[in-house]
Design a protein around this motif. Structure first.
Motif: not given
Ligand code: YIR
Length: 324
Positions: A19, A26, A98, A162-163
């Protein structure tokens, strides 16, 4: 592949894009020694900041706070950080979700059943209750930041990103209010009346999220030019389409209305929401507990896959010798 930090490449094989968000994408990745699948969120070192503000050279002001928060939180409905690397950009290694983003499940014509909305919303309330108890305000709750653990409709949800979060600690106002107010100006006492309501911003956002999960459309939008989006929000004037809400329970809509209250001191709090009739649903809470139990079992580190070394034929008794 070249641009990933060496130490990250030693531990993970980075694969396809899962994504992409505003601040980066990601990626799917495989942990080399355990073969488990993980997600890696790439947070771009915002080009703009470093070019214009050289003092921003080192890192976006928030990344340390954010990674610090990610490392401290431990709740089944909050994303778990596995690893963190800094290179050309920032790389946050996380558990794989997922089911992707809740955002994609409520885009028309997709609609969630009220039962599923309740299961997801209950988990969001528990997650935000945990954050507030630990003095953290999320401040950017939205459908894109709610992830689903599996493609099953009955699944765990986890809040991420948590941005924009803020850590509320001991304030100077709290110290001031400890002393006797003999010499205290009235405006400080007046201000004290509204202080500490930062967390209610998360409750407003949860109201918008619940509205969209149930109805499939946003409560406030630019579509209707008049009044303006800002006026709609500041007056709490959400868009009510009878056609859509007539199939949704009165309890569900009642909860939405109690969140979308303009006055933060009158807005429903998390604890009150958890007591609301709509969430007194034993079946839903039982389903959640079952989903939780399943992951507890899975949390044991999976046995590393023993691959048959190339060229050596195993006769069929061999694995019995090395059985469990
Ligand atoms: N902006 C910021 N400062 N911190 N943001 C963050 C920091 C913390 C981690 C984090 C994780 C995500 N998003 C995912 O993990 C994720 C989206 C996604 C879409 C399809 C499949 C899967 N998957 O199959 O996993 C997905 N995992 C979005 C923003 C942030």
């Amino acid at each position: 592949q070249l641009e990933y930090p060496k130490e990250m490449q030693n531990k993970y094989i980075v694969s396809k894009t899962l994504g992409s968000g505003a601040c980066g994408e990601v990626k799917l990745a495989f942990e080399r020694d355990t073969h488990t699948k993980v997600a890696i969120k790439i947070i771009r070192k915002s080009k703009f900041m470093t070019d214009v503000l050289p003092e921003m050279q080192d890192k976006p002001f928030n990344i340390e706070t954010e990674v610090g928060i990610l490392k401290r939180i431990d709740h089944p409905c909050l994303i778990r950080i596995i690893d963190f690397f800094e290179g050309k950009d920032f790389y946050i290694v996380l558990e794989l979700m997922e089911g992707g983003e809740l955002f994609d499940k409520v885009q028309r014509p997709a609609r969630l059943s009220e039962r599923t909305c309740k299961l997801y919303f209950y988990q969001m309330l528990l997650a935000v209750q945990y954050l507030h108890k630990h003095g953290i305000i999320h401040r950017d709750l939205k459908l894109e930041n709610v992830l689903l653990s599996s493609r099953e409709e009955n699944c765990l949800v986890k809040i991420t990103d948590f941005g924009q979060s803020k850590i509320i600690g001991e304030t100077s106002l709290m110290q001031t209010l400890c002393g006797t107010p003999d010499y205290l100006a009235p405006e400080i006492l007046h201000f004290a009346g509204t202080a500490g309501y930062g967390r209610s911003v998360d409750c407003w956002s949860l109201g918008v999220i619940l509205f969209m999960c149930l109805s499939g459309y946003p409560p406030f939008s630019k579509k209707s030019a008049r009044p303006s989006l800002t006026e709609q929000i500041t007056s709490g004037n959400y868009c009510y389409i009878e056609e859509v809400w007539k199939d949704i329970s009165r309890d569900a809509f009642d909860l939405v209305q109690k969140f979308l209250v303009v006055d933060p001191t009158k807005r429903l709090k998390i604890e009150e929401a958890l007591e609301h009739p709509w969430l007194q649903d034993e079946h839903m809470r039982h389903t959640f507990q079952q989903l939780l139990a399943q992951t507890q079992n899975m949390r044991v580190k999976p046995e590393p896959l023993t691959l048959v070394p190339p060229g050596r034929k195993r006769d069929y008794h061999e694995d019995e010798k090395t059985g469990p």
